[in-house]
Design a protein around this motif. Structure first.
Motif, short mmCIF file in Angstrom:
data_model
loop_
_atom_site.label_atom_id
_atom_site.label_comp_id
_atom_site.label_asym_id
_atom_site.label_seq_id
_atom_site.Cartn_x
_atom_site.Cartn_y
_atom_site.Cartn_z
N ASP A 121 27.96 20.21 23.44
CA ASP A 121 28.08 19.29 24.83
C ASP A 121 26.81 19.20 25.31
O ASP A 121 26.06 17.85 25.48
CB ASP A 121 29.01 19.94 25.89
N ASN A 122 25.89 20.04 25.47
CA ASN A 122 24.46 19.84 25.90
C ASN A 122 23.71 19.04 25.00
O ASN A 122 22.81 18.34 25.56
CB ASN A 122 23.86 21.28 26.23
N ASP A 171 24.84 15.50 25.24
CA ASP A 171 24.24 14.85 26.33
C ASP A 171 22.97 14.77 26.42
O ASP A 171 22.38 13.58 26.84
CB ASP A 171 24.45 15.55 27.52
N TRP A 172 22.03 15.35 25.95
CA TRP A 172 20.61 15.20 25.73
C TRP A 172 20.25 14.06 24.89
O TRP A 172 19.42 13.29 25.19
CB TRP A 172 19.94 16.57 24.99
N TYR A 177 22.47 11.59 24.12
CA TYR A 177 22.76 10.41 24.75
C TYR A 177 21.75 9.93 25.87
O TYR A 177 21.47 8.76 25.92
CB TYR A 177 24.11 10.96 25.59
N THR A 178 21.19 11.01 26.63
CA THR A 178 20.12 10.66 27.63
C THR A 178 18.98 9.94 26.84
O THR A 178 18.37 9.09 27.22
CB THR A 178 19.92 11.63 28.39
N ALA A 212 26.98 10.94 20.43
CA ALA A 212 26.06 10.15 21.34
C ALA A 212 26.31 8.56 21.11
O ALA A 212 26.19 7.82 22.01
CB ALA A 212 24.79 10.68 21.44
N ARG A 239 29.69 7.21 22.28
CA ARG A 239 29.78 6.76 23.46
C ARG A 239 29.02 5.45 23.88
O ARG A 239 29.41 4.94 24.87
CB ARG A 239 28.87 8.16 24.09
#
Length: 233
Positions: free
Chosen positions: A13-14, A17-18, A20-21, A57, A60
């Motif tokens: 997940d981390n 998220d990274w 994706y960011t 990602a 998403r």
């Protein structure tokens, strides 16, 4: 206490998220351009991770309308239609106007100095024709206004719009050059005078001025498609 599976999922997940960011930032700053293809394995290698969090990602961002998916092997930056561009511009017109008006009421000397520094750096970037840096500085200026306005919910809403519009802005930026930041000086003046209405008008004029070139591009693109379709009949 987390078991091994929980730890693996948390790490995944981390990473997701990274990634994706990072991709969102590249879209907002115009590092990625309309119709540009994103290859999962190449991104995974560049980011030093496996393909799974990269795929997650990307999917998403597909769900959020920033990317298009025609097949598992063909993921691209979405090329907004003329209608989509006009809708996003209309929403930004209202929301960024609201942010600028509130920023005018809240801005401190430190806030103004930060905005002035962004504009000064943008002037240097434009004179050096460093458009990637200039685009990033422009995006920072707009979001700094939201931060000064102390409107975190609005920032999240605008981020969703900017991941869609960022690639198109980048495509047009080098053609607009200084026209893309001329109104930033009027915004600064309005904030210094603590004039919310003037700040609102200035940011809206900024959107319309920079948007004129984007509108021309999208209209030309639409006309070309119509001509091609008629030629096939």
């Amino acid at each position: 206490m987390e078991n091994t599976l929980d730890m693996v999922l948390h790490e995944h997940d981390n990473k997701g998220d990274w990634i994706y960011t990072q991709l969102s930032r590249d879209l907002m700053n115009g590092v990625l351009l309309p119709n540009e293809r994103l290859k999962i394995r190449e991104l995974a290698q560049a980011m030093g991770t496996s393909v799974t969090p990269v795929r997650d990602a990307l999917l998403r961002l597909v769900h959020e309308g920033a990317l298009s998916l025609s097949s598992q092997r063909d993921i691209r930056v979405r090329n907004l239609s003329l209608q989509e561009y006009l809708e996003i511009r209309s929403i930004r017109f209202e929301l960024e106007g609201l942010a600028a008006a509130n920023a005018a009421l809240n801005a401190t000397v430190q806030d103004l100095n930060k905005l002035k520094h962004l504009v000064a750096q943008n002037e240097i970037s434009l004179s050096n024709k460093d458009y990637k840096m200039s685009i990033a500085l422009n995006q920072n200026f707009h979001f700094e206004l939201c931060d000064i306005a102390n409107m975190p919910i609005l920032i999240n809403v605008l981020r969703q719009l900017w991941i869609r519009i960022g690639p198109l802005i980048a495509q047009a930026y080098q053609h607009g050059e200084r026209n893309m930041i001329n109104y930033h000086y009027l915004i600064l003046e309005a904030l210094e005078n603590k004039d919310p209405q003037a700040a609102r008008v200035a940011i809206q004029a900024d959107l319309m001025s920079g948007g004129h070139l984007l509108l021309q591009m999208k209209e030309a693109e639409q006309n070309l498609k119509l001509s091609e379709n008629q030629a096939m009949i």
